[in-house]
Design a protein around this motif. Structure first.
Motif, PDB file in Angstrom:
ATOM      1  N   ASP A  88       0.710  -1.200  -0.104  1.00  0.00           N
ATOM      2  CA  ASP A  88       0.078   0.179  -0.176  1.00  0.00           C
ATOM      3  C   ASP A  88       0.862   1.322   0.034  1.00  0.00           C
ATOM      4  OD1 ASP A  88      -2.306  -1.636  -0.013  1.00  0.00           O
ATOM      5  OD2 ASP A  88      -2.445  -1.501   2.249  1.00  0.00           O
ATOM      6  N   LEU A  89       1.887   1.263   0.916  1.00  0.00           N
ATOM      7  CA  LEU A  89       2.704   2.146   1.028  1.00  0.00           C
ATOM      8  C   LEU A  89       3.404   2.612  -0.289  1.00  0.00           C
ATOM      9  CD1 LEU A  89       4.402   1.681   4.273  1.00  0.00           C
ATOM     10  CD2 LEU A  89       2.826   3.518   3.872  1.00  0.00           C
ATOM     11  N   ARG A  91       2.530   1.905  -3.341  1.00  0.00           N
ATOM     12  CA  ARG A  91       1.791   2.241  -4.376  1.00  0.00           C
ATOM     13  C   ARG A  91       1.231   3.989  -4.467  1.00  0.00           C
ATOM     14  NH1 ARG A  91      -0.454  -3.087  -4.156  1.00  0.00           N
ATOM     15  NH2 ARG A  91      -1.798  -2.414  -2.474  1.00  0.00           N
ATOM     16  N   GLY A  92       1.410   4.265  -3.184  1.00  0.00           N
ATOM     17  CA  GLY A  92       1.302   5.757  -2.925  1.00  0.00           C
ATOM     18  C   GLY A  92       2.039   6.826  -3.925  1.00  0.00           C
ATOM     19  N   GLY A  93       1.848   8.046  -3.960  1.00  0.00           N
ATOM     20  CA  GLY A  93       2.636   8.748  -4.585  1.00  0.00           C
ATOM     21  C   GLY A  93       3.911   9.164  -3.904  1.00  0.00           C
ATOM     22  N   ASP A  94       4.742   9.763  -4.516  1.00  0.00           N
ATOM     23  CA  ASP A  94       6.228  10.362  -3.922  1.00  0.00           C
ATOM     24  C   ASP A  94       5.814  11.028  -2.849  1.00  0.00           C
ATOM     25  OD1 ASP A  94       7.462   8.708  -6.036  1.00  0.00           O
ATOM     26  OD2 ASP A  94       8.142  10.784  -7.022  1.00  0.00           O
ATOM     27  N   LYS A  95       5.058  12.017  -2.769  1.00  0.00           N
ATOM     28  CA  LYS A  95       4.679  12.878  -1.558  1.00  0.00           C
ATOM     29  C   LYS A  95       4.144  12.155  -0.442  1.00  0.00           C
ATOM     30  CE  LYS A  95       4.544  17.336  -3.661  1.00  0.00           C
ATOM     31  NZ  LYS A  95       3.762  18.481  -3.934  1.00  0.00           N
ATOM     32  N   GLU A  96       3.393  11.112  -0.881  1.00  0.00           N
ATOM     33  CA  GLU A  96       2.465  10.362   0.073  1.00  0.00           C
ATOM     34  C   GLU A  96       3.492   9.244   0.941  1.00  0.00           C
ATOM     35  OE1 GLU A  96      -0.361  12.246  -2.299  1.00  0.00           O
ATOM     36  OE2 GLU A  96       1.339  10.788  -2.731  1.00  0.00           O
ATOM     37  N   LEU A  97       4.312   8.818  -0.078  1.00  0.00           N
ATOM     38  CA  LEU A  97       5.417   7.762   0.543  1.00  0.00           C
ATOM     39  C   LEU A  97       6.468   8.319   1.448  1.00  0.00           C
ATOM     40  CD1 LEU A  97       6.470   4.904   0.804  1.00  0.00           C
ATOM     41  CD2 LEU A  97       7.471   5.265  -1.363  1.00  0.00           C
ATOM     42  N   ASP A  98       6.818   9.519   1.063  1.00  0.00           N
ATOM     43  CA  ASP A  98       7.939  10.240   1.776  1.00  0.00           C
ATOM     44  C   ASP A  98       7.357  10.818   3.148  1.00  0.00           C
ATOM     45  OD1 ASP A  98      10.432  11.893   1.833  1.00  0.00           O
ATOM     46  OD2 ASP A  98       9.127  13.472   2.341  1.00  0.00           O
ATOM     47  N   ALA A  99       5.836  11.163   3.194  1.00  0.00           N
ATOM     48  CA  ALA A  99       5.382  11.672   4.398  1.00  0.00           C
ATOM     49  C   ALA A  99       5.195  10.528   5.508  1.00  0.00           C
ATOM     50  CB  ALA A  99       3.875  12.280   3.910  1.00  0.00           C
ATOM     51  N   SER A 100       4.743   9.171   5.130  1.00  0.00           N
ATOM     52  CA  SER A 100       4.666   8.178   5.589  1.00  0.00           C
ATOM     53  C   SER A 100       5.916   7.733   6.421  1.00  0.00           C
ATOM     54  CB  SER A 100       4.232   7.009   4.813  1.00  0.00           C
ATOM     55  OG  SER A 100       2.932   7.281   4.334  1.00  0.00           O
TER      56      SER A 100
END
Length: 263
Positions: A88-89, A91-100
Protein backbone atom coordinates in the motif's frame (compact mmCIF):
# COMPACT_ATOMS: atom_id res chain seq x y z
CA UNK A 1 13.16 2.29 37.95
CA UNK A 2 10.75 4.09 40.28
CA UNK A 3 7.07 3.19 40.09
CA UNK A 4 5.22 6.28 38.89
CA UNK A 5 1.84 6.99 37.37
CA UNK A 6 2.30 6.91 33.59
CA UNK A 7 1.90 10.07 31.55
CA UNK A 8 1.26 7.79 28.57
CA UNK A 9 0.69 4.04 28.38
CA UNK A 10 -0.43 2.68 25.01
CA UNK A 11 0.55 0.44 22.09
CA UNK A 12 3.60 -1.02 23.82
CA UNK A 13 5.00 2.28 25.13
CA UNK A 14 4.87 3.67 28.66
CA UNK A 15 6.12 7.12 29.65
CA UNK A 16 6.69 8.07 33.28
CA UNK A 17 8.15 11.32 34.56
CA UNK A 18 9.97 12.03 37.81
CA UNK A 19 10.74 15.75 37.76
CA UNK A 20 13.81 16.08 35.50
CA UNK A 21 13.93 12.42 34.42
CA UNK A 22 11.57 10.75 31.96
CA UNK A 23 11.55 7.00 31.43
CA UNK A 24 10.20 5.55 28.19
CA UNK A 25 9.65 1.81 28.47
CA UNK A 26 8.81 -0.67 25.74
CA UNK A 27 6.18 -2.92 27.29
CA UNK A 28 5.60 -5.91 25.02
CA UNK A 29 8.15 -8.45 26.27
CA UNK A 30 6.07 -11.42 25.11
CA UNK A 31 6.82 -10.37 21.51
CA UNK A 32 10.34 -9.13 22.30
CA UNK A 33 9.14 -5.54 21.95
CA UNK A 34 8.68 -5.72 18.20
CA UNK A 35 7.86 -2.44 16.50
CA UNK A 36 4.87 -1.33 14.45
CA UNK A 37 3.38 1.95 13.21
CA UNK A 38 1.19 2.05 16.33
CA UNK A 39 4.26 1.83 18.55
CA UNK A 40 5.98 4.54 16.51
CA UNK A 41 2.97 6.81 16.91
CA UNK A 42 3.04 6.22 20.67
CA UNK A 43 6.77 6.98 20.83
CA UNK A 44 6.25 10.20 18.87
CA UNK A 45 3.42 11.15 21.22
CA UNK A 46 5.70 10.54 24.20
CA UNK A 47 8.05 13.14 22.78
CA UNK A 48 5.23 15.63 22.27
CA UNK A 49 3.80 15.32 25.80
CA UNK A 50 7.15 15.41 27.56
CA UNK A 51 7.07 18.11 30.28
CA UNK A 52 9.48 20.99 29.95
CA UNK A 53 11.11 20.08 33.27
CA UNK A 54 12.65 16.93 31.77
CA UNK A 55 16.40 16.99 31.17
CA UNK A 56 17.21 13.31 30.76
CA UNK A 57 15.23 10.60 28.96
CA UNK A 58 15.94 6.96 29.73
CA UNK A 59 14.76 4.52 27.07
CA UNK A 60 14.46 0.96 28.32
CA UNK A 61 12.51 -2.23 27.63
CA UNK A 62 10.82 -4.95 29.62
CA UNK A 63 11.85 -8.57 29.20
CA UNK A 64 14.89 -10.28 27.74
CA UNK A 65 15.15 -8.19 24.55
CA UNK A 66 15.36 -4.45 24.00
CA UNK A 67 13.58 -4.77 20.65
CA UNK A 68 13.66 -7.51 18.02
CA UNK A 69 12.86 -4.98 15.29
CA UNK A 70 9.91 -4.78 12.96
CA UNK A 71 6.85 -6.86 13.62
CA UNK A 72 7.34 -9.40 10.83
CA UNK A 73 3.62 -9.27 10.08
CA UNK A 74 4.37 -5.93 8.43
CA UNK A 75 6.31 -7.85 5.78
CA UNK A 76 3.39 -10.13 4.87
CA UNK A 77 0.87 -9.36 2.10
CA UNK A 78 -1.91 -8.92 4.66
CA UNK A 79 0.18 -6.69 6.94
CA UNK A 80 -1.09 -5.52 10.34
CA UNK A 81 -4.82 -4.98 10.74
CA UNK A 82 -5.72 -1.31 10.49
CA UNK A 83 -2.33 -0.31 9.05
CA UNK A 84 -1.26 0.12 5.41
CA UNK A 85 0.80 -2.77 4.06
CA UNK A 86 4.23 -2.20 2.53
CA UNK A 87 2.58 -2.68 -0.86
CA UNK A 88 0.00 0.00 0.00
CA UNK A 89 2.78 2.40 0.92
CA UNK A 90 4.69 1.62 -2.29
CA UNK A 91 1.61 2.31 -4.43
CA UNK A 92 1.27 5.82 -3.00
CA UNK A 93 2.65 8.88 -4.72
CA UNK A 94 6.13 10.19 -3.96
CA UNK A 95 4.87 12.83 -1.53
CA UNK A 96 2.57 10.40 0.27
CA UNK A 97 5.29 7.76 0.65
CA UNK A 98 7.82 10.33 1.83
CA UNK A 99 5.31 11.69 4.37
CA UNK A 100 4.58 8.19 5.68
CA UNK A 101 8.24 7.41 6.30
CA UNK A 102 8.81 10.87 7.80
CA UNK A 103 5.96 10.16 10.20
CA UNK A 104 7.60 6.90 11.27
CA UNK A 105 10.90 8.75 11.81
CA UNK A 106 9.31 11.18 14.28
CA UNK A 107 9.27 8.36 16.83
CA UNK A 108 13.07 8.40 16.78
CA UNK A 109 14.14 11.96 15.99
CA UNK A 110 12.83 13.69 19.14
CA UNK A 111 15.30 11.74 21.27
CA UNK A 112 18.10 13.83 19.72
CA UNK A 113 16.70 17.20 20.84
CA UNK A 114 19.37 19.55 22.16
CA UNK A 115 17.42 20.28 25.35
CA UNK A 116 17.51 16.58 26.34
CA UNK A 117 20.14 13.95 26.93
CA UNK A 118 18.78 10.52 26.03
CA UNK A 119 20.17 7.24 27.33
CA UNK A 120 19.29 3.81 25.92
CA UNK A 121 19.52 0.89 28.36
CA UNK A 122 19.91 -2.11 26.06
CA UNK A 123 19.66 -5.78 26.95
CA UNK A 124 19.39 -8.80 24.69
CA UNK A 125 18.48 -8.28 21.05
CA UNK A 126 18.41 -4.84 19.44
CA UNK A 127 17.75 -5.72 15.82
CA UNK A 128 16.85 -3.53 12.85
CA UNK A 129 14.38 -0.96 14.10
CA UNK A 130 15.46 -1.88 17.63
CA UNK A 131 19.07 -1.09 16.75
CA UNK A 132 17.96 2.21 15.23
CA UNK A 133 15.93 3.08 18.32
CA UNK A 134 19.03 2.60 20.47
CA UNK A 135 21.01 4.70 17.98
CA UNK A 136 18.43 7.47 18.28
CA UNK A 137 19.64 8.08 21.83
CA UNK A 138 22.70 10.16 22.67
CA UNK A 139 24.23 7.49 24.92
CA UNK A 140 23.97 3.71 25.13
CA UNK A 141 24.60 1.55 28.17
CA UNK A 142 24.39 -2.14 27.32
CA UNK A 143 24.05 -5.34 29.26
CA UNK A 144 26.67 -7.99 28.63
CA UNK A 145 24.09 -10.02 26.68
CA UNK A 146 23.31 -7.19 24.22
CA UNK A 147 23.30 -8.08 20.53
CA UNK A 148 22.98 -5.41 17.85
CA UNK A 149 22.21 -6.21 14.22
CA UNK A 150 21.00 -4.16 11.24
CA UNK A 151 18.95 -6.53 9.11
CA UNK A 152 17.11 -4.17 6.75
CA UNK A 153 19.52 -4.57 3.83
CA UNK A 154 19.24 -8.36 3.93
CA UNK A 155 15.46 -7.90 3.53
CA UNK A 156 15.93 -5.73 0.44
CA UNK A 157 15.32 -2.52 2.40
CA UNK A 158 17.52 0.18 3.92
CA UNK A 159 17.73 1.48 7.50
CA UNK A 160 15.36 4.43 7.30
CA UNK A 161 14.43 5.16 10.93
CA UNK A 162 17.18 7.77 11.47
CA UNK A 163 19.85 5.16 12.28
CA UNK A 164 22.39 5.70 9.49
CA UNK A 165 23.68 9.11 10.62
CA UNK A 166 24.43 8.19 14.26
CA UNK A 167 25.83 4.81 13.20
CA UNK A 168 28.37 6.39 10.84
CA UNK A 169 29.16 9.05 13.46
CA UNK A 170 29.80 6.35 16.06
CA UNK A 171 31.82 3.79 14.11
CA UNK A 172 32.83 5.37 10.79
CA UNK A 173 31.69 4.72 7.23
CA UNK A 174 33.53 1.46 6.55
CA UNK A 175 32.43 -0.26 9.75
CA UNK A 176 28.87 1.02 9.36
CA UNK A 177 28.71 -0.33 5.81
CA UNK A 178 29.99 -3.72 6.93
CA UNK A 179 27.48 -3.91 9.81
CA UNK A 180 24.52 -2.95 7.61
CA UNK A 181 25.33 -5.05 4.54
CA UNK A 182 26.35 -8.23 6.36
CA UNK A 183 23.61 -7.96 8.99
CA UNK A 184 25.96 -9.56 11.51
CA UNK A 185 25.60 -9.35 15.28
CA UNK A 186 27.70 -6.87 17.24
CA UNK A 187 28.02 -8.07 20.82
CA UNK A 188 28.40 -5.92 23.91
CA UNK A 189 32.19 -5.94 24.22
CA UNK A 190 32.73 -5.11 20.55
CA UNK A 191 30.05 -2.42 20.73
CA UNK A 192 32.01 -0.64 23.45
CA UNK A 193 35.33 -1.12 21.67
CA UNK A 194 34.07 0.40 18.41
CA UNK A 195 32.30 3.31 20.12
CA UNK A 196 28.78 2.08 19.52
CA UNK A 197 28.10 1.82 23.26
CA UNK A 198 29.47 3.87 26.14
CA UNK A 199 29.56 1.09 28.69
CA UNK A 200 28.79 -2.62 29.08
CA UNK A 201 27.81 -4.10 32.43
CA UNK A 202 26.38 -7.38 33.75
CA UNK A 203 22.64 -7.61 33.06
CA UNK A 204 21.72 -7.33 36.72
CA UNK A 205 23.63 -4.05 36.99
CA UNK A 206 22.06 -2.33 33.97
CA UNK A 207 19.36 -0.32 35.74
CA UNK A 208 21.66 0.80 38.57
CA UNK A 209 24.37 1.83 36.11
CA UNK A 210 21.91 3.89 34.07
CA UNK A 211 20.62 5.48 37.26
CA UNK A 212 24.16 6.50 38.25
CA UNK A 213 24.83 7.90 34.77
CA UNK A 214 21.60 9.85 34.86
CA UNK A 215 22.58 11.43 38.17
CA UNK A 216 25.93 12.44 36.71
CA UNK A 217 24.26 13.97 33.64
CA UNK A 218 22.02 16.08 35.85
CA UNK A 219 24.92 17.49 37.88
CA UNK A 220 25.86 20.16 35.34
CA UNK A 221 23.65 23.25 34.79
CA UNK A 222 20.99 22.65 32.15
CA UNK A 223 21.82 25.56 29.87
CA UNK A 224 25.50 24.59 29.77
CA UNK A 225 24.54 21.03 28.81
CA UNK A 226 22.22 22.28 26.04
CA UNK A 227 24.94 24.52 24.59
CA UNK A 228 27.58 21.79 24.83
CA UNK A 229 25.37 19.21 23.13
CA UNK A 230 24.61 21.64 20.29
CA UNK A 231 28.32 22.33 19.83
CA UNK A 232 29.27 18.67 19.72
CA UNK A 233 26.41 17.59 17.47
CA UNK A 234 27.24 20.26 14.92
CA UNK A 235 31.00 19.84 15.01
CA UNK A 236 31.28 17.37 12.13
CA UNK A 237 29.27 19.61 9.81
CA UNK A 238 31.39 22.69 10.53
CA UNK A 239 34.88 23.58 9.46
CA UNK A 240 37.49 24.12 12.14
CA UNK A 241 37.08 27.89 11.87
CA UNK A 242 33.28 27.61 11.95
CA UNK A 243 33.49 25.47 15.08
CA UNK A 244 35.79 28.01 16.74
CA UNK A 245 33.22 30.70 16.00
CA UNK A 246 30.39 28.53 17.33
CA UNK A 247 32.36 27.96 20.54
CA UNK A 248 32.91 31.70 20.97
CA UNK A 249 29.23 32.48 20.45
CA UNK A 250 28.11 29.77 22.86
CA UNK A 251 30.58 30.86 25.52
CA UNK A 252 29.51 34.48 25.15
CA UNK A 253 25.92 33.43 25.84
CA UNK A 254 26.99 31.44 28.88
CA UNK A 255 29.15 34.25 30.31
CA UNK A 256 26.37 36.80 29.89
CA UNK A 257 23.81 34.47 31.40
CA UNK A 258 26.03 33.73 34.42
CA UNK A 259 26.69 37.46 34.85
CA UNK A 260 22.95 38.21 34.62
CA UNK A 261 23.41 40.34 31.50
CA UNK A 262 20.67 40.02 28.90
CA UNK A 263 21.12 40.11 25.13
Amino acid sequence: MASLDPVLDKDGVRLTVDDTIATVTLTNPAKRNVQSPALWRALAEAGRVLPGSVRVVVLRAEGKSFSAGLDRQMLTPEGIEGEPTFADLARGGDKELDASIAGFQEAFSWLRRNDLVSVAAVQGHAIGAGFQLALACDLRVVADDAQFAMRETSLGLVPDLTGTHPLVSAVGYARALEICVTGRFVLAEEAVTMGLANLAVPREQLDDTVRDLTSALLAAPRDAVVETKALLRGAQQRTYEEQRAAERAAQARRLRDLAGIGD
